[in-house]
Structure formats: structure tokens, C-alpha cells
Design a protein around this motif. Structure first.
Motif, PDB file in Angstrom:
ATOM      1  N   LEU A  22       5.265 -10.246  -4.549  1.00  0.00           N
ATOM      2  CA  LEU A  22       4.359 -11.366  -4.308  1.00  0.00           C
ATOM      3  C   LEU A  22       2.922 -10.877  -4.194  1.00  0.00           C
ATOM      4  O   LEU A  22       2.006 -11.470  -4.769  1.00  0.00           O
ATOM      5  N   GLY A  23       2.733  -9.774  -3.457  1.00  0.00           N
ATOM      6  CA  GLY A  23       1.385  -9.224  -3.295  1.00  0.00           C
ATOM      7  C   GLY A  23       0.796  -8.809  -4.629  1.00  0.00           C
ATOM      8  O   GLY A  23      -0.383  -9.045  -4.909  1.00  0.00           O
ATOM      9  N   VAL A  24       1.606  -8.198  -5.472  1.00  0.00           N
ATOM     10  CA  VAL A  24       1.120  -7.754  -6.783  1.00  0.00           C
ATOM     11  C   VAL A  24       0.738  -8.966  -7.631  1.00  0.00           C
ATOM     12  O   VAL A  24      -0.336  -9.001  -8.237  1.00  0.00           O
ATOM     13  N   VAL A  25       1.583  -9.984  -7.625  1.00  0.00           N
ATOM     14  CA  VAL A  25       1.296 -11.161  -8.453  1.00  0.00           C
ATOM     15  C   VAL A  25       0.039 -11.872  -7.966  1.00  0.00           C
ATOM     16  O   VAL A  25      -0.864 -12.164  -8.751  1.00  0.00           O
ATOM     17  N   PHE A  26      -0.055 -12.110  -6.654  1.00  0.00           N
ATOM     18  CA  PHE A  26      -1.254 -12.779  -6.130  1.00  0.00           C
ATOM     19  C   PHE A  26      -2.492 -11.936  -6.375  1.00  0.00           C
ATOM     20  O   PHE A  26      -3.539 -12.448  -6.786  1.00  0.00           O
ATOM     21  N   GLY A  27      -2.365 -10.644  -6.096  1.00  0.00           N
ATOM     22  CA  GLY A  27      -3.516  -9.764  -6.266  1.00  0.00           C
ATOM     23  C   GLY A  27      -3.997  -9.770  -7.705  1.00  0.00           C
ATOM     24  O   GLY A  27      -5.185  -9.871  -7.994  1.00  0.00           O
ATOM     25  N   ILE A  76       4.409 -12.910   5.460  1.00  0.00           N
ATOM     26  CA  ILE A  76       3.156 -13.548   5.051  1.00  0.00           C
ATOM     27  C   ILE A  76       1.956 -12.725   5.520  1.00  0.00           C
ATOM     28  O   ILE A  76       1.009 -12.495   4.763  1.00  0.00           O
ATOM     29  N   ALA A  77       2.026 -12.244   6.766  1.00  0.00           N
ATOM     30  CA  ALA A  77       0.938 -11.389   7.250  1.00  0.00           C
ATOM     31  C   ALA A  77       0.819 -10.151   6.365  1.00  0.00           C
ATOM     32  O   ALA A  77      -0.287  -9.715   6.019  1.00  0.00           O
ATOM     33  N   THR A  78       1.948  -9.610   5.987  1.00  0.00           N
ATOM     34  CA  THR A  78       1.945  -8.430   5.122  1.00  0.00           C
ATOM     35  C   THR A  78       1.283  -8.726   3.789  1.00  0.00           C
ATOM     36  O   THR A  78       0.474  -7.947   3.282  1.00  0.00           O
ATOM     37  N   LEU A  79       1.615  -9.889   3.252  1.00  0.00           N
ATOM     38  CA  LEU A  79       1.018 -10.318   1.980  1.00  0.00           C
ATOM     39  C   LEU A  79      -0.492 -10.384   2.083  1.00  0.00           C
ATOM     40  O   LEU A  79      -1.215  -9.877   1.221  1.00  0.00           O
ATOM     41  N   ILE A  80      -0.953 -11.043   3.150  1.00  0.00           N
ATOM     42  CA  ILE A  80      -2.400 -11.202   3.310  1.00  0.00           C
ATOM     43  C   ILE A  80      -3.070  -9.839   3.411  1.00  0.00           C
ATOM     44  O   ILE A  80      -4.151  -9.614   2.891  1.00  0.00           O
ATOM     45  N   TYR A  81      -2.386  -8.921   4.039  1.00  0.00           N
ATOM     46  CA  TYR A  81      -2.961  -7.599   4.265  1.00  0.00           C
ATOM     47  C   TYR A  81      -2.962  -6.757   2.993  1.00  0.00           C
ATOM     48  O   TYR A  81      -3.896  -5.998   2.729  1.00  0.00           O
ATOM     49  N   ASN A 132       0.993   0.899  -6.202  1.00  0.00           N
ATOM     50  CA  ASN A 132       1.334   1.896  -5.187  1.00  0.00           C
ATOM     51  C   ASN A 132       0.659   1.562  -3.852  1.00  0.00           C
ATOM     52  O   ASN A 132       1.282   1.622  -2.799  1.00  0.00           O
ATOM     53  N   GLN A 133      -0.608   1.167  -3.932  1.00  0.00           N
ATOM     54  CA  GLN A 133      -1.334   0.801  -2.712  1.00  0.00           C
ATOM     55  C   GLN A 133      -0.671  -0.380  -2.019  1.00  0.00           C
ATOM     56  O   GLN A 133      -0.529  -0.396  -0.803  1.00  0.00           O
ATOM     57  N   VAL A 134      -0.294  -1.368  -2.804  1.00  0.00           N
ATOM     58  CA  VAL A 134       0.343  -2.544  -2.211  1.00  0.00           C
ATOM     59  C   VAL A 134       1.620  -2.125  -1.484  1.00  0.00           C
ATOM     60  O   VAL A 134       1.885  -2.570  -0.369  1.00  0.00           O
ATOM     61  N   ILE A 135       2.372  -1.228  -2.101  1.00  0.00           N
ATOM     62  CA  ILE A 135       3.622  -0.796  -1.470  1.00  0.00           C
ATOM     63  C   ILE A 135       3.341  -0.112  -0.134  1.00  0.00           C
ATOM     64  O   ILE A 135       3.929  -0.445   0.892  1.00  0.00           O
ATOM     65  N   MET A 136       2.386   0.827  -0.151  1.00  0.00           N
ATOM     66  CA  MET A 136       2.146   1.577   1.076  1.00  0.00           C
ATOM     67  C   MET A 136       1.543   0.688   2.165  1.00  0.00           C
ATOM     68  O   MET A 136       1.906   0.786   3.324  1.00  0.00           O
ATOM     69  N   MET A 183       2.050  -2.521   7.178  1.00  0.00           N
ATOM     70  CA  MET A 183       1.908  -3.806   7.857  1.00  0.00           C
ATOM     71  C   MET A 183       3.254  -4.321   8.350  1.00  0.00           C
ATOM     72  O   MET A 183       3.322  -4.936   9.412  1.00  0.00           O
ATOM     73  N   VAL A 184       4.302  -4.078   7.595  1.00  0.00           N
ATOM     74  CA  VAL A 184       5.613  -4.548   8.036  1.00  0.00           C
ATOM     75  C   VAL A 184       5.968  -3.899   9.375  1.00  0.00           C
ATOM     76  O   VAL A 184       6.550  -4.522  10.258  1.00  0.00           O
ATOM     77  N   ILE A 185       5.564  -2.633   9.514  1.00  0.00           N
ATOM     78  CA  ILE A 185       5.812  -1.951  10.787  1.00  0.00           C
ATOM     79  C   ILE A 185       5.037  -2.641  11.907  1.00  0.00           C
ATOM     80  O   ILE A 185       5.582  -2.956  12.970  1.00  0.00           O
ATOM     81  N   ILE A 186       3.755  -2.895  11.646  1.00  0.00           N
ATOM     82  CA  ILE A 186       2.929  -3.509  12.684  1.00  0.00           C
ATOM     83  C   ILE A 186       3.395  -4.934  12.969  1.00  0.00           C
ATOM     84  O   ILE A 186       3.382  -5.403  14.108  1.00  0.00           O
ATOM     85  N   ALA A 187       3.819  -5.614  11.910  1.00  0.00           N
ATOM     86  CA  ALA A 187       4.194  -7.022  12.069  1.00  0.00           C
ATOM     87  C   ALA A 187       5.494  -7.179  12.841  1.00  0.00           C
ATOM     88  O   ALA A 187       5.951  -8.295  13.056  1.00  0.00           O
ATOM     89  N   SER A 188       6.074  -6.067  13.259  1.00  0.00           N
ATOM     90  CA  SER A 188       7.243  -6.207  14.121  1.00  0.00           C
ATOM     91  C   SER A 188       6.852  -6.944  15.396  1.00  0.00           C
ATOM     92  O   SER A 188       7.703  -7.507  16.072  1.00  0.00           O
TER      93      SER A 188
END
Ligand SMILES: Nc1ncnc2c1ncn2[C@@H]1O[C@H](COP(=O)(O)OP(=O)(O)O)[C@@H](O)[C@H]1O
Ligand SMILES: [Mg+2]
Lengths: 338, 661
Positions: free
Chosen positions: B167-172, B221-226, B278-282, B287-292
Motif C-alpha cells: 500500500l505504501g509503495v502504491v500510494f507513494g 495506517i500509521a505505518t502507511l502514513i509514516y 527498500n526504504q518503505v520496507i525498513m 513504525m510497526v514496532i513503535i505502533a505497538s
């Protein structure tokens, strides 16, 4: 010269870069110095030329002289600021964008200096790309692409990717692609400038071989005067956006219009450009005398004089029309005027 | 930060203004407290109630706003649904299987992919993209996760990443293309992207939490925005760098607009676009960690709860599992990127068949042998007890030493600087920032720096902001003091640099959360711990940019210096460092950005700065306060960024490396 009809005619074409160039030019008129003073860049200035059907028309000039800009005007990749461009009598500047797309798809081809191959496609797909864009069915376009690949001598490399090819091979792909849609007008913008001298020479020969089979109408750009002489039927010399002189290689070498042109032609051996036609004395030819075509250069005729012959016959279209004397040839080789 | 900027004297008219404002500020600081108290404490009555406004606006959005007949809450619900469905699917596939709750009993209908199958598929992917070595790395990383009993959590985390990345790649890509195509769109988007990238991550979480509720969907969603902004930037940049000839080609063969974009331009830009992926993945992983904190679950949640329980062993293990996941994803995506530019990505039958076979075999065998389906409990290793014991031992044995170090730093560095900064009159600081902006970049920059710093004061955040500046400033200085010399040492030694690069590359792929754990173990919570964590995180760009700068110095100049008989020390100080200054300044800039982003995370260990405000707002779900504090941090970042960029540009112009902009 036998007058073939003009395929491409260019009348008083200008291309001025800069903000609101068209308006500014209306105000300032066609005056390059004033345009420059106004901070604009007149990259192409008042160019008039016509390209005849089936000829190789070379545009020669140093880097920055406006060659690319001119050729991009001719194909209307950029809009000329003023002037008229006629392609088989049709005014290209009046054509709609859709009409231009059709013209470019079916009647024009272009070869680029840095090849512009698509890195993610195989050689076959690259060559077939123009046909794919037109919506041709896969089988048909691949058959046609294979034909083109064979034509440029790359059989066996269809499945390779561009990065796996040498520069010379890549440009062969570029050439094959530009010919895939069978254009009648063929643009080549410094196609061999990015190649090593030996490869360049090889591709020039290849190019001449192709043209002897295909008889395209060609606009060929180069900054290399030797290349121009080798390939051209006629040459237009450009300087600072303007065309300085148009003529056959022979015309340019024998009667340069300006010092600028003379500077280029100085180092060119006369024998390589002067054709037998201009050295010949018209008149009857003895029946047993060997004949050479009028288009042949003096250098090419040299061998015939080796056997000690005093004169050699000259023919045009199989018709003997005159003779060339050994003495005249030697004088030319020694650097004297013809 | 600003102190560093000012220390370099330049021949520049207007220096008098600088000295004048400096003198006035000094006078104000020394004698002004009685005469002009409002210069020290921004009057409460004039405060802008931004937090209340923003909170109100968000409330209004959630409760009342509507686009015609469609309520805003319906829109958010729709967005949530779009994310939710694929998330559930991937989660079921990787972690939960298909379950049904009936009467409090969970019935497992179909199990998730067996751990062996996942490892096998990852190894296959690795082999396809990068050969045997990468396959082995995949097995090691995922095997590590299984052996240490982190499998379930890791799969939950991986599921979020797998949903967020496409999703991040497509939106970006879409936003990037629009920005490339339409100049007005780019102009509107750029400041937004700047803000999003300088805004601390917690600040995103608050409004997302309000709009989407607590749970994995909100986290995705937070991850996506980030993770979207960098992809957008890279897309725009990559498209604008496609050579002119490719455009000409597209027009000459008569491409339609769509053909031109998708068949010619995007493929031509594939190499940089893959870097973006690659950047989106990392970033997604980070963010997924933080979004816990807002319900992502998985490894991040394990670390977080271990931090709260002060259970270092468990926290460290989860942290190491994150490291393993990060390394695996990073290397895999980089290899795919390289392969992607090298070869056409197509379905390659042997791999596909082998992968499906593995999944099938895993499923079938899993039905017979439970150990194939789920990693057996009995074979798990746990080092948790060991780490707990080790930390206890260290703390007992070296208590005095650690305590002495901590006290020394606190007493001699941290506390005095904090006092000094807190004692400064805000008015003078705002004015000085304005003057610095004017001198470095003209009145526009002056307006920006003074305006933003004034807003920080006017929203009542001055003191907290100063604490942020103090922690960030000290950490940055220490990071530079370590990073620049290290950079100098490794820059000319090729082998050492190769090793160092692997280390800092790996360090940079680690989610910022991971840094906290070992430091908290040794120093417990507080400013000192925060400082160490920030330094550890922010030293990487300091090293990287120093090396970059030194290596890009023209070797002919060094030879010239040697020919003139310069000593190595003279060559270093007079030639190499001088010429590398612009890069080192950019490194400083990056270090500050890294420090700020880490600083927010350290709010978890009890700092008293803006980060803490954001964090508290998060736990109290107070969007107004959270966003305002987040914006405060973003403002600090923007001020530092713009000033340093302007200074670096001047430095470069002075060295003749670039025309004055
Ligand atoms: N898009 C443009 N905007 C402004 N100036 C241009 C642009 N394209 C070309 N020029 C200028 O026009 C002149 C001719 O360029 P070009 O046609 O590329 O030369 P050549 O192909 O002969 O090397 C150069 O001075 C170049 O700087
Ligand atoms: Mg050119």
C-alpha cells in the motif's frame, strides 16, 4: 543533380528558448542579436533547407550549434518559435497532436546518441516496442522485429538485455527499433558519437549498406566532419544556430562559403571528396576504355591509373559521358585546385 | 546548534547586526529579568490555545464533519476496511490460521503456514534473488526467531509489514507521479512531506488512534502514513532524472500519455524506485514496532511490555528478533532490487513450484507431526534468565562505576547546560535565530526561523522545547565528537571502512526501539540513559557523512598539498577537512534529525521534554496536546535543518563547489 522531389522542407525556422519566447520574438522581430540581449537563447535561427527523397542529408556543426534543437523541431518534439515545416507538402506545424502521433508512429523513425534503449526489455521487445505501442498483435510484431534484428546483424541476441551488449551492438538495436515501423523519414541524432572510433567506422559502413537497400530519406546529425563527408549526399553546416552553407561534400571542399567552413575542409584530402564528374572533360569515350561511375571519387579512380593509363572513362547511368585525364588527377592529389 | 553556526567568522556585511543583537541578548539575560519579565516567561494571557483548537477540530471531524451525505467517520471506517481485510488475510496465513470463536472456545479450522514452510519459502526467495549466501542468511535469521521462541510475535509483525508495504509503495508512487506531473501539486505537497518527515512518530499515532481506534488496523495506517513520504520523494526525483532521450523516444514512437509513463518512464527509473521500496520496507518495520503502542501487537509489543516490566531478558530477546527480521528484510529487498534492474522479474517456474511444494508439504506433514507446524516448545532456547543474571551481575559488580559515570555526566554536563538553556529569555533566542536566519539565507529564512521559534513560545511549550534542545544538542555534540574522528580514521583505510560500513548499515536498519533496551539495563531511566541512546543512534550519520566528505575530496588537491611539503596533519586540517566541510555539515544536520527522532522514543524512559508530552498525550488519547507537542519538535527540526542547509550552501559556494543559490 537530378532533382528528386523534396520530402522535408524547412522555411525560416526559429527556435528561441526562454520565458515567453514567442511573444518576445514578436516584439523584437527576427533579430538574433536583440534576442540574445533580451536574455533569450535563439538556438535555431532562420533555417531554410530541403531534404530530397532518398538522400542522406547531414547536419554538421560543433557541440551547442543547435543541431539537436533543429532536428527536434523537424519532428516537432519541440515547437519551433517561428517558421514552417512541410513534410510531403503537409504543414507539420498545423497538424494536431493526434495527427502528429500518427505521423511519428508510421512515417518517422529516430536513432538517439545514447541509444535510449529500455533497460527492462529484451532486444526483441525493444525492437518491437514501436509496433506494440501501435497495438500490433504480438506474433506479427515479433516476426517483424526479428526481421529487423537480422537486418542489423544481431541474430542470436534477441533474448539479451541491453546492458549485456556492447555499445556498438546497443546502437544496432536502436537502429533496428527505429526501422521497425518502416518509416520513410529517418532521423539520426549523432548516432555514432558515443562509440569508439573503430566501432564507429564499422557502423558507418553498416549504415551505408542499409541505406543502399532501404533508400530512406535521412536526416543525419554529426559533429564529425569526416563522418559527414563519408556519409552525406549533401551537408548543411551549422554555426550558432544558423545554417552557414548547404552543399555536396565536394561543393563544401572546393568552394567553402565562409572562412568557418574553409577551416573544416582544410584537412580533408581533396581526392576523397571530389567526384569524377567535376574533374571530367565531356566528350566521346573510346569503346575499349574502362568506365567508372560519375559519382565515384577521385581516390576511388586512382587504382585505374596504376596500370599506366592516360585517361579513364566516366559513365552515368551506364552512358559514357566523358574522360578524366591522369594529369588532372595528379594535380588534384598534389593539392592544387581542380 | 546555533553556537556552532556562529563560531565561524565570515567577511559579510551585516556582522554588526549580529554583534549588536548578541550584546542586547546578553544584556537582557544578565539584567533583564526584573525589567522585562515577559521576555523570560511568555505571558499566559497571550498564549495561543492551539492544543484546544486542534483537539476541537479533530473532535469535530470525528463526530460531526461530513462530505455531503457521507460522514467523515464513514470515510475513516471505509479506509479502515480497505486495510483491515488484507491484514486479516495475511495474519491468518502467517500467524493465526482460520479460527472460529464459539462459546468462548477457539476452534482452529485451518492452521497458519508452518514455520518450516515459511523458512523454506524465505530461503527460496533468498536463493532466487541473491544466491546461496542470501538463502543461508534467511535460514539463519528466521531460524533464530523460531529457536528463541519469538515466532508468533514475529509473524504478527511481519503481517503488518507485508500489508503496509504494497500500500505504501502504491500510494507513494501515485503521489510521486502526480507531484512530478503537476508543479502545483508538488508545491503543495513538499512542505507537507517536510513536516511529516520531521514530525516525531508518536505525534502521528495520536490522531490515528482517535480516528481509527486502538488496534492493528490503526497501526497499519500509521505505518502507511509514516512510510509513504520517502517513496513519494524518490518517485518524483527518479522521474525527473529520466534522461531526455527516453522522453523523446516515447514521443517518437507515438506513445499515448499512459504508455509513456508506464512503459517508458517508470521502467527507466526502476533502479532508484527499488531503493524507495527498500526504504518503505525498513520504515514500515520501524513504525510497526513503535505502533505497538496503539495496538500493533507483535515484537514491538513484547519489547514495550518488557520495558514496562523491566524484564530485560525478555525485552532483549524480542529486540534481537527484531534485529533478525530487519536484517533479513533489508538484505532480501536489496537483492531483489539489484536483480530487478539486472533481469526481468517474471514468474520463474522452478522457484514457484518448489515454494508451493514446500507450503503443501509443510501443511500435510504438520497435520501428522505437530513439530513441523509449530516450533516445539521443548526445543526452544531462552537466554532470558542468562541476560537477567548478567545484568544483575554487572549492576552489582560495577554499580559504583556506572553510577559514578552517570553522576559525573549529570553534574558536570547535563544539569549545567539544562540550567543555562532554561534560563535564557525566549525573546532573545527568537531574535537571535531570526538574525542567524537573515545572515545565512536572507529575510525569508529569518521569517521562518523567528516565526517558528516564536510559535513554540506562544503555544506555551518553551521550557519543554528547551529541554528537548538541551538533550538533543548535547547528544548531537557527543555524537559528532565520536563520529567525526571515527570517520577520519576509517575514511582512508579501505578494509576498515568496508567493515565499518557493514556495521553502520546494519545499525541503521534497526528500529530505534531496539537501542533503548541494553542502555536501560545498565543505567535505568532518566536523562543520562536517553542521552546515551540518542548518541548511539545518531552517531551513524556523523560517521557516514564525514567519510563521504573526506572521500570526495579531489585527490589532485591532496597530491598538490603533498608536493608542497605539507605534513599529514596539515593535509588533514588544511585541505581535507576544509573541503569536506559541506558534507560534514550535512552530516551534522542528519545527526540532529536522527537525535530528535530518537529523543521522542526516549520519552519512554522518562525524559521531561516535548517527547514526553507527545507520549503522555498518546496514553491519554489527547490529540490536541500530542499534535502541538509534535509540531513543536518538528519546528525545532525544521529550524535546525534550514539553518544548516543554508550554511552548508554558503560553505560550498565559498569553496567554489556550487554556484551561490
Ligand atoms: N531546453 C533548453 N532551454 C534553453 N536552452 C537550450 C535548451 N536546449 C538547448 N538549449 C541551448 O541551445 C543551444 C543548442 O543546443 P543543442 O541543439 O543541444 O546543440 P547540439 O545538439 O548542436 O550540441 C545550446 O546553447 C543549448 O544550451
Ligand atoms: Mg546534440
Amino acid at each position: 543533380m537530378d532533382a528528386a522531389p523534396d520530402t522535408l522542407v524547412c522555411r525560416n525556422v526559429w527556435k528561441v528558448f526562454g520565458a515567453r519566447a514567442a511573444e518576445q520574438m514578436q516584439a523584437a522581430g527576427e533579430d538574433a542579436a536583440r534576442l540574445v540581449a533580451m536574455g533569450l537563447v535563439p538556438a535555431v535561427r532562420a533555417v531554410n533547407l530541403s531534404v530530397r527523397r532518398g538522400e542522406i542529408f547531414v547536419i554538421m556543426g560543433l557541440s551547442g550549434s543547435g543541431k539537436s534543437t533543429l532536428v527536434r523541431c523537424l519532428s516537432r518534439l519541440i515547437e519551433p518559435t517561428a517558421g514552417e515545416i512541410l513534410f510531403n507538402g503537409q504543414n507539420l506545424l498545423a497538424a494536431s497532436e493526434a495527427e502528429m502521433t500518427q505521423i511519428r508512429r508510421h512515417r518517422m523513425g529516430m536513432v538517439f546518441q545514447h541509444f535510449a534503449l529500455l533497460p527492462h526489455m529484451t532486444v526483441l521487445d525493444n525492437v518491437a516496442f514501436p509496433l506494440e505501442v501501435q497495438g500490433m498483435a504480438q506474433a506479427a510484431r515479433e516476426a517483424r522485429a526479428l526481421e529487423m534484428i537480422t537486418l542489423v546483424g544481431l541474430t542470436g541476441r534477441e533474448a539479451s538485455y541491453p546492458r549485456q551488449l556492447s555499445g556498438g551492438q546497443q546502437q544496432r538495436v536502436g537502429i533496428a527499433r527505429s526501422l521497425a515501423a518502416e518509416p520513410e523519414l529517418w532521423f539520426l541524432d549523432e548516432p555514432f558519437s558515443a562509440l569508439d572510433p573503430l566501432i564507429r567506422r564499422e557502423l558507418q559502413d553498416e549504415f551505408m549498406r542499409l541505406q543502399s537497400r532501404l533508400h530512406k530519406t535521412i536526416v543525419f546529425i554529426t559533429h564529425d566532419f569526416d563522418e559527414a563527408i563519408r556519409l552525406a549526399d549533401r551537408i548543411a553546416i551549422m554555426k550558432d544556430g544558423a545554417v552557414v552553407q548547404i552543399g555536396t561534400p565536394e561543393d563544401l571542399v572546393l568552394s567553402p562559403a565562409t572562412d568557418y567552413v574553409r577551416e573544416f575542409t582544410r584537412a580533408v584530402p581533396r581526392a576523397k571528396v571530389v567526384r569524377l564528374a567535376s574533374l571530367m572533360t565531356p566528350g566521346p569515350v573510346p569503346a575499349d576504355m574502362p568506365c567508372l561511375p560519375a559519382r565515384a571519387t577521385v581516390a576511388e579512380a586512382g587504382r585505374s591509373f596504376l596500370s599506366g593509363a592516360e585517361r579513364v572513362g566516366v559513365s552515368r547511368d551506364g552512358q559514357a559521358i566523358g574522360t578524366v585525364r591522369r594529369e588532372d588527377v595528379i594535380r588534384l592529389l598534389l593539392g592544387g585546385e581542380a | 546548534m546555533s553556537a556552532l553556526l556562529l563560531s565561524a567568522p565570515r567577511p559579510f556585511d551585516g556582522r554588526w547586526l549580529w554583534w549588536l543583537s548578541l550584546a542586547l541578548s546578553l544584556a537582557l539575560w544578565l539584567w533583564g529579568r526584573a525589567a522585562l519579565p515577559l521576555a523570560f516567561d511568555y505571558p499566559k494571557a497571550w498564549q495561543i490555545p492551539a492544543a484546544a483548537w486542534i483537539g476541537g477540530a479533530i473532535n469535530w471531524l470525528v463526530k460531526e464533519a461530513s462530505l455531503g451525505p457521507v460522514a467523515f467517520s464513514d470515510i475513516t471506517r471505509g479506509v479502515a476496511a480497505v486495510v483491515d481485510a488484507p491484514y486479516r488475510m495475511v495474519l491468518a496465513l502467517l500467524a493465526t490460521g482460520v479460527q472460529q470463536q464459539s462459546g468462548g472456545v477457539t476452534v482452529q479450522h485451518v492452521p497458519p503456514l508452518s514455520w518450516m514452510a515459511v523458512i523454506g519459502v524465505m530461503a527460496l526467495l533468498g536463493h532466487w534473488a541473491g544466491g546461496l549466501r542470501l538463502a543461508a542468511l534467511m535460514v539463519v535469521c528466521f531460524g533464530f526467531i523460531a529457536v528463541f521462541g519469538q515466532w508468533q510475535s514475529a509473524m504478527v509483525t511481519l503481517a503488518s509489514v507485508l500489508v503496509a508495504v504494497p500500500l505504501g509503495v502504491v500510494f507513494g508512487l501515485a503521489l510521486g507521479i502526480l507531484a512530478w506531473r503537476f508543479a502545483w501539486f508538488e508545491r503543495g505537497l513538499r512542505p507537507l512531506l517536510d513536516l511529516m518527515q520531521t514530525m516525531p512518530v508518536f505525534a502521528y499515532l495520536v490522531p490515528v488512534l482517535i480516528l481509527f481506534g486502538f488496534g492493528p488496523t490503526a497501526a497499519v495506517i500509521a505505518t502507511l502514513i509514516y512510510a509513504t513520504p520517502p517513496m513519494t520523494r524518490i518517485t518524483t526525483l527518479a522521474l525527473s532524472r529520466v534522461p531526455e532521450e527516453a522522453h523523446d523516444l516515447a514521443r517518437m514512437v507515438g506513445c499515448t500519455g499512459r504508455q509513456r509513463l508506464w512503459r517508458v518512464l517508470v521502467p527507466s527509473a526502476r533502479a532508484p524506485l527499488m531503493v524507495g521500496v527498500n526504504q518503505v520496507i525498513m520504515l514500515s518495520l520501524n513504525m510497526v514496532i513503535i505502533a505497538s503502542m496503539i495496538g500493533a501487537g507483535g515484537l514491538g509489543f513484547d519489547v514495550l511490555s518488557a520495558l514496562r516490566r523491566l524484564d530485560f531478558g525478555a525485552g532483549l530477546e524480542a529486540g534481537l528478533a527484531i534485529v533478525a527480521l530487519a536484517i533479513a528484510l533489508d538484505r532480501l529487498s536489496q537483492a531483489v532490487a539489484q536483480r530487478g534492474t539486472a533481469n526481468d522479474i517474471g514468474w520463474q517456474h522452478p522457484y514457484l513450484v518448489a515454494g508451493l511444494a514446500m507450503i503443501g508439504a509443510g501443511f500435510a506433514l504438520g497435520l501428522i507431526f505437530p513439530a513441523v507446524q509449530t516450533y516445539p516448545e521443548a526445543a526452544r532456547l531462552s537466554t532470558s534468565a542468562f541476560w537477567a543474571a548478567a545484568v544483575q551481575w554487572i549492576n552489582l559488580t560495577f554499580f559504583d562505576t556506572l553510577e559514578a559515570v552517570k553522576t559525573f555526566f549529570l553534574v558536570w554536563l547535563l544539569v549545567p547546560v539544562k540550567r543555562f538553556l532554561l534560563g535564557l529569555p525566549w525573546l532573545a533566542v527568537v531574535a537571535l535565530l531570526g538574525v542567524a536566519g537573515w545572515r545565512l539565507g536572507g529575510w525569508r529564512l529569518a521569517l521562518l526561523t523567528a516565526g517558528l521559534s516564536f510559535l513554540i513560545a506562544a503555544t506555551g511549550q518553551w521550557e519543554k522545547a528547551m529541554v528537548t534542545v538541551y538533550l538533543c544538542g548535547i547528544s548531537t555534540l557527543i555524537a559528532m565528537a565520536i563520529g567525526v574522528p571515527v570517520g577520519i580514521v576509517v575514511a582512508t583505510r579501505e578494509r576498515v571502512w568496508a567493515v565499518t560500513r557493514v556495521v553502520i548499515d546494519t545499525a541503521q536498519t534497526l528500529p530505534s526501539f531496539v537501542y533503548l533496551m541494553p542502555i536501560v539495563m545498565l543505567f535505568r531511566v532518566g536523562d543520562f540513559t536517553a542521552m546515551i541512546a540518542v548518541v548511539a543512534y545518531a552517531v551513524v550519520p556523523a560517521i557516514r557523512y564525514t567519510v563521504l566528505g573526506l572521500q570526495s575530496v579531489d585527490p589532485r588537491l591532496i597530491e598538490a598539498g603533498r608536493a608542497m611539503g605539507c605534513t599529514p596533519w596539515q593535509i588533514l586540517t588544511r585541505i581535507r577537512l576544509r573541503l569536506a566541510l559541506p558534507e560534514i555539515l550535512l552530516g551534522l544536520n542528519q545527526t540532529i534529525m536522527f537525535a530528535l527522532s530518537m529523543l521522542v522514543i526516549t520519552a519512554l524512559v522518562g525524559t521531561r521534554d516535548l517527547g514526553q508530552d507527545v507520549y503522555i498525550a498518546l496514553t491519554k488519547a489527547n490529540p490536541g496536546n500530542g499534535l502541538v507537542a509534535g509540531l513543536g519538535i518538528a519546528f525545532i527540526a525544521i529550524i535546525a535543518d534550514r539553518l544548516l542547509h543554508a550554511y552548508a550552501r554558503r560553505a560550498r559556494a565559498r569553496l567554489g563547489l556550487e554556484a551561490t543559490a
